[in-house]
Scaffold this motif. Structure first.
Motif, mmCIF file in Angstrom:
data_model
loop_
_atom_site.group_PDB
_atom_site.id
_atom_site.type_symbol
_atom_site.label_atom_id
_atom_site.label_comp_id
_atom_site.label_asym_id
_atom_site.label_seq_id
_atom_site.Cartn_x
_atom_site.Cartn_y
_atom_site.Cartn_z
ATOM 1 N N GLU A 86 0.827 -1.201 0.000
ATOM 2 C CA GLU A 86 0.000 0.000 0.000
ATOM 3 C C GLU A 86 0.867 1.258 0.000
ATOM 4 O O GLU A 86 0.554 2.249 -0.679
ATOM 5 C CB GLU A 86 -0.935 0.014 1.206
ATOM 6 C CG GLU A 86 -1.886 1.206 1.200
ATOM 7 C CD GLU A 86 -2.885 1.187 2.344
ATOM 8 O OE1 GLU A 86 -3.494 2.254 2.602
ATOM 9 O OE2 GLU A 86 -3.065 0.128 2.971
ATOM 10 N N THR A 90 0.661 3.923 -3.084
ATOM 11 C CA THR A 90 0.234 5.292 -2.800
ATOM 12 C C THR A 90 1.303 6.300 -3.195
ATOM 13 O O THR A 90 0.988 7.431 -3.577
ATOM 14 C CB THR A 90 -0.107 5.438 -1.306
ATOM 15 O OG1 THR A 90 -1.096 4.458 -0.955
ATOM 16 C CG2 THR A 90 -0.646 6.816 -0.981
ATOM 17 N N GLY A 120 -5.124 3.612 -2.540
ATOM 18 C CA GLY A 120 -4.022 4.565 -2.506
ATOM 19 C C GLY A 120 -3.624 5.023 -3.890
ATOM 20 O O GLY A 120 -3.411 6.216 -4.131
ATOM 21 N N GLU A 124 -4.140 8.955 -5.519
ATOM 22 C CA GLU A 124 -3.012 9.747 -6.025
ATOM 23 C C GLU A 124 -2.941 9.776 -7.542
ATOM 24 O O GLU A 124 -2.099 10.474 -8.109
ATOM 25 C CB GLU A 124 -1.706 9.206 -5.438
ATOM 26 C CG GLU A 124 -1.621 9.295 -3.917
ATOM 27 C CD GLU A 124 -1.768 10.722 -3.412
ATOM 28 O OE1 GLU A 124 -1.332 11.667 -4.119
ATOM 29 O OE2 GLU A 124 -2.320 10.911 -2.312
#
Length: 375
Positions: A86, A90, A120, A124
């Protein structure tokens, strides 16, 4: 200093080495203090050095740390159960994401984690990472445990940042992703449309079109278990059947909104227990057992084949919020909620069960919880 305690100097040296990709220093510290890597730079359940390396995109460091024994799937409880995968997703590190998946990282993270690598990446705007995760089996329908949002929700909500979020959202929609609680589903092709829309009006929210479970009926159709998060602070969710006794009776139960009902968690017997119990009530109804307000159910009446558990008793109760919206419309089924009886003084007779359910009808959702959130 305790013999097993790692000094702040060692923690600092490792933190800087991992951040900078200094493999030599990492080797040296590991040889002199093997426990340092395991404890992380702050200790406890906080993110560890593999999380840090993944966040920084230090691929060679990730390879070394896994070689030295760090768990690629170690969750950081203090960060909602986040994993190194993660962190990498991200932060937008495609090659690191690819390596961690190949190294055995769970593509969705732990079953009970608050967020996922796909969320994530969506937040983003990293579309290539989103595609890689989905290709590796990421669950596009999984919901955040603290917010009623999916990866598509995050991509759509963060599109204002002007990155690749719009591209991620377009890709996820193309893969069949939905925004279950922000975009109303068209139920016109579903046989139980009037009942589901009654539930939505009662809860003042949108039901999730994704089925939690299917229970076959003798006529070849199915009873479908669905979920709706209750918008008032999103503290609770209603799990309900659709198709049990159309126009007559459906059943449901109340869970905390944070109860994980994703593809991975439903493979865990503890987490899936409420769904299994509600399914047992549905099967009992299909087998002819009377289901009505005030019904007292025991473990002997609702045995669970998968766990053998015979806890109880429970009662079936109407609720004023659902009944008020029905306004006596006989074309819409009543909803009976499965509620655990008080442990200290459970009802022993039908009269006691009826008295209890008459009180439950006007209780807040918190008083009707089938179970507290799993720890």
């Amino acid at each position: 200093m305790n013999a097993t305690e790692v000094s702040n100097e060692v923690r600092k040296a490792l933190y800087e080495a991992v951040s900078a990709g200094d493999l030599r220093t990492i080797h040296e510290v590991h040889r002199s203090c093997p426990r340092a890597l395991e404890q992380g730079w702050t200790g406890g359940d906080s993110p560890g050095y593999l999380h840090l390396a993944a966040r920084k995109g230090q691929l060679a460091v990730c390879e070394l740390l896994i070689e030295l024994g760090l768990d690629v799937n170690r969750p950081a409880a203090s960060s909602g159960g986040s994993t190194p995968l993660e962190e990498a997703a991200t932060a937008g590190h495609l090659s690191t994401v690819r390596f961690l998946i190949e190294a055995g990282a769970w593509v969705d993270g732990p079953a009970e984690s608050a967020s996922t690598p796909l969320m994530g990446a969506a937040m983003e705007g990293y579309v290539e990472i989103a595609q890689l995760l989905v290709d590796a089996g990421a669950d596009i329908h999984r919901e955040h445990l603290r917010l009623p949002q999916t990866a598509l929700d995050f991509a759509s909500l963060y599109a204002m940042k002007g990155g690749g979020q719009a591209a991620v959202a377009e890709y996820l929609r193309g893969m069949g992703a939905q925004r279950p609680y922000l975009e109303r589903h068209d139920w016109s092709d579903v046989p139980q449309q009037p009942y589901i829309e009654h539930i939505e009006r009662s809860m003042q929210g949108f039901a999730n079109p994704r089925a939690l479970a299917l229970i076959d009926k003798p006529d070849g159709t199915s009873v479908i278990l669905r979920a709706i998060r209750i918008p008032a602070k999103y503290e609770f969710q209603l799990i309900f059947s659709a198709g049990l006794q159309p126009g007559k009776t459906e059943v449901g139960l109340i869970l905390p909104s944070s109860w994980p009902l994703n593809r991975a968690s439903l493979q865990l017997s503890l987490v899936a227990d409420p769904i299994a119990r509600l399914s047992a009530v549905v099967r009992a109804g299909l087998d002819g057992q009377p289901l009505h307000h005030g019904a007292l159910l025991t473990g002997e009446q609702l045995p669970l084949n998968d766990t053998g558990s015979r806890l109880g008793p429970w009662v079936l109760s109407l609720h004023s919020a659902l009944e008020a919206e029905r306004e006596g419309d006989t074309a819409i089924a009543q909803t009976l909620l499965l509620v655990p009886c008080p442990a200290k003084k459970p009802p022993r007779t039908s009269a006691e069960a009826m008295a209890l359910t008459d009180r439950l009808m006007r209780k807040p959702w918190k008083s009707l919880l089938f179970a507290d959130a799993p720890s």
